[in-house]
Design an enzyme around this catalytic site. Structure first.
Site, PDB file in Angstrom:
ATOM      1  N   ASP A   4      48.438  42.317  36.804  1.00  0.00           N
ATOM      2  CA  ASP A   4      47.245  41.601  36.326  1.00  0.00           C
ATOM      3  C   ASP A   4      47.358  40.418  35.109  1.00  0.00           C
ATOM      4  OD1 ASP A   4      46.273  43.390  38.306  1.00  0.00           O
ATOM      5  OD2 ASP A   4      44.859  44.358  36.886  1.00  0.00           O
ATOM      6  N   ASP A  12      43.920  35.723  35.958  1.00  0.00           N
ATOM      7  CA  ASP A  12      44.671  36.785  36.090  1.00  0.00           C
ATOM      8  C   ASP A  12      45.924  36.417  36.808  1.00  0.00           C
ATOM      9  OD1 ASP A  12      42.535  38.302  34.674  1.00  0.00           O
ATOM     10  OD2 ASP A  12      42.441  39.949  36.181  1.00  0.00           O
ATOM     11  N   HIS A  27      42.429  39.218  42.333  1.00  0.00           N
ATOM     12  CA  HIS A  27      43.758  39.398  42.889  1.00  0.00           C
ATOM     13  C   HIS A  27      43.918  39.173  44.106  1.00  0.00           C
ATOM     14  CE1 HIS A  27      43.151  41.963  39.008  1.00  0.00           C
ATOM     15  NE2 HIS A  27      43.220  40.972  38.692  1.00  0.00           N
ATOM     16  N   ASP A  51      46.795  39.922  45.850  1.00  0.00           N
ATOM     17  CA  ASP A  51      47.742  40.756  46.378  1.00  0.00           C
ATOM     18  C   ASP A  51      47.344  42.061  47.274  1.00  0.00           C
ATOM     19  OD1 ASP A  51      46.875  42.038  44.124  1.00  0.00           O
ATOM     20  OD2 ASP A  51      48.699  42.533  42.911  1.00  0.00           O
ATOM     21  N   CYS A  53      50.438  45.872  41.869  1.00  0.00           N
ATOM     22  CA  CYS A  53      49.937  45.895  40.772  1.00  0.00           C
ATOM     23  C   CYS A  53      50.354  46.555  39.637  1.00  0.00           C
ATOM     24  CB  CYS A  53      48.415  46.425  40.869  1.00  0.00           C
ATOM     25  SG  CYS A  53      47.464  45.735  42.485  1.00  0.00           S
TER      26      CYS A  53
HETATM   27  O1  DAV Z   1      41.012  44.800  47.810  1.00  0.00           O
HETATM   28  O2  DAV Z   1      39.793  45.445  46.086  1.00  0.00           O
HETATM   29  C1  DAV Z   1      42.328  44.668  45.068  1.00  0.00           C
HETATM   30  C2  DAV Z   1      43.308  43.996  44.247  1.00  0.00           C
HETATM   31  C3  DAV Z   1      44.180  44.804  43.203  1.00  0.00           C
HETATM   32  N1  DAV Z   1      44.421  44.221  42.025  1.00  0.00           N
HETATM   33  C4  DAV Z   1      40.835  44.800  46.482  1.00  0.00           C
HETATM   34  C5  DAV Z   1      41.695  43.822  45.742  1.00  0.00           C
END
Ligand code: DAV
Length: 377
Positions: A123, A195, A244, A246, A345
């Site tokens: 992150d 991020d 994010h 990913d 992550c």
């Molecule tokens: O699916 O909540 C998660 C991203 C993790 N850093 C989600 C995104």
């Protein structure tokens, strides 16, 4: 001590101390985060779009209190399990320093009851080639998160890495959009914020999604900081909770993209790539999830273009990836999921084999590279 770039021995290849251009080249060294001493974050209204509904009262009541001890211990054991698996594959693993996450802090304009954790280096930090970028994160509780990684960053710098900290954000109220319309982002264009986990690396090209923590100003800052050798393309994603990229797009090898079945929006830069929609996650509905959705199932870590670390119980994903030609390395990780991420992550790949190359088609690129930029340095 010398500041000269010293090539390091990673397996057979002599590579710079920091060298990582893609999400899939053979991994030689990686930072694995630590949840030790982690606390629930102090609630901030800009979190409302991204954390699960059930987390809001927890953060409001328990912000600054330690994460639940039993669950945290199980998550730490899973992180140790990941470290063992990586080391068994000959990969060098480094960990952050112990840090005080429970201490309150303030600036002239705002205060936070505590920090968060050092669990998710993805992150916060981004390796682009030989550079480590420190992201200007917009959650106030994360303002000092980099401290746990500073001795590592300084050590990489001394061994020749470039060090690119983004401008320190002020995080005053002007940054946050309150009472906006549905579909508005939680952050304004007051100052650059992003991020690092909203970006993905494809050699000389990066992609990024706009999100509730990443604004245009932040994307522009990174584009200019990286300079003309790199292209940064904003891709649309269909995710009202975007924070994010990913768990939306996971490039696993040149030409192979694992995607979230609904969030992924086709983009011409992926012309010619094979696209695999990830199967539904297997996580039980009553599993505690404080920060993110169960789709962190697709937040896998590539050890090389044929090998991915996948959560042990995500059998449909393991089957799909195996059928696509990958070797899956199963690791238990559900307790870590609860605290906001999975293998991608919790890691920061500081050394992968390989150098800058072009993998994406750029038919609509606004500033096509001059041909000399296509050559390896
Ligand atoms: O699916 O909540 C998660 C991203 C993790 N850093 C989600 C995104």
């Amino acid at each position: 001590m010398t500041n000269d770039a010293q090539p390091e021995e990673h397996g057979q290849a002599l590579l710079p101390a920091v060298n990582s251009y893609t999400e899939w080249d053979p991994l030689r060294e990686v930072v694995v985060g630590s949840l030790l001493g982690g606390v629930f974050p102090d609630w901030q209204d800009s979190m409302v779009h991204v954390v699960p509904d059930a987390a809001r009262p927890v953060f409001q009541e328990l912000g600054g209190s330690p994460l639940p001890a039993g669950h945290l211990k199980a998550a730490e054991e899973e992180l140790e399990g990941l470290v063992e698996v990586l080391e068994a594959h000959g990969i060098q693993v480094v960990r952050p320093d112990a840090a005080e996450h429970q201490a309150p802090f303030r600036t002239p304009h705002w205060s936070s009851a505590a920090g968060l954790y050092a669990g998710m280096p993805r992150d916060l930090l981004m390796v682009v080639g030989d550079a480590i970028v420190e992201a200007p994160m917009s959650w106030r509780c994360r303002h000092h998160e980099v401290d746990a990684f500073r001795s590592l960053i300084k050590s990489y710098f001394r061994r020749g890495a470039r060090w690119l900290p983004a401008p320190r954000p002020q995080l005053t109220d002007e940054l946050y959009r309150t009472g906006g319309d549905a579909g508005d982002w939680a952050v304004t264009e007051f100052e650059p914020v992003f991020d690092a986990a909203d970006f993905l690396r494809f050699g000389r090209d990066l992609i990024v999604q706009r999100s509730h923590v990443t604004n245009e100003f932040g994307i522009d800052w990174l584009r200019r900081a990286l300079g003309p050798d790199f292209g940064v393309t904003v891709v649309d994603t269909d995710d009202p909770h975007a924070m994010h990229i990913d768990a939306t797009i996971a490039p696993l090898a040149p030409g192979k993209l694992l995607v979230h079945p609904e969030r992924y929006v086709p983009h011409e830069i992926f012309d010619g790539w094979e696209i695999l929609p990830a199967p539904e996650p297997t996580l039980p509905h009553d599993w505690p999830m404080y920060f993110c959705s169960p789709w962190v199932s697709m937040n896998v870590l590539s050890l090389d273009p044929e090998t991915v670390v996948v959560e042990s119980q995500e059998q449909p994903l393991i089957d799909a990836l195996t059928g696509w030609g990958f070797r899956c390395v199963p690791v238990d990780f559900r307790h870590v999921y609860s605290f906001g991420g999975s293998f991608h992550c919790v890691t920061l790949d500081t050394v992968r084999e390989g150098g800058p190359a072009r993998y994406l088609s750029r038919p609509g690129a606004r500033d096509p590279r001059p041909s000399h930029a296509e050559q390896e340095p």
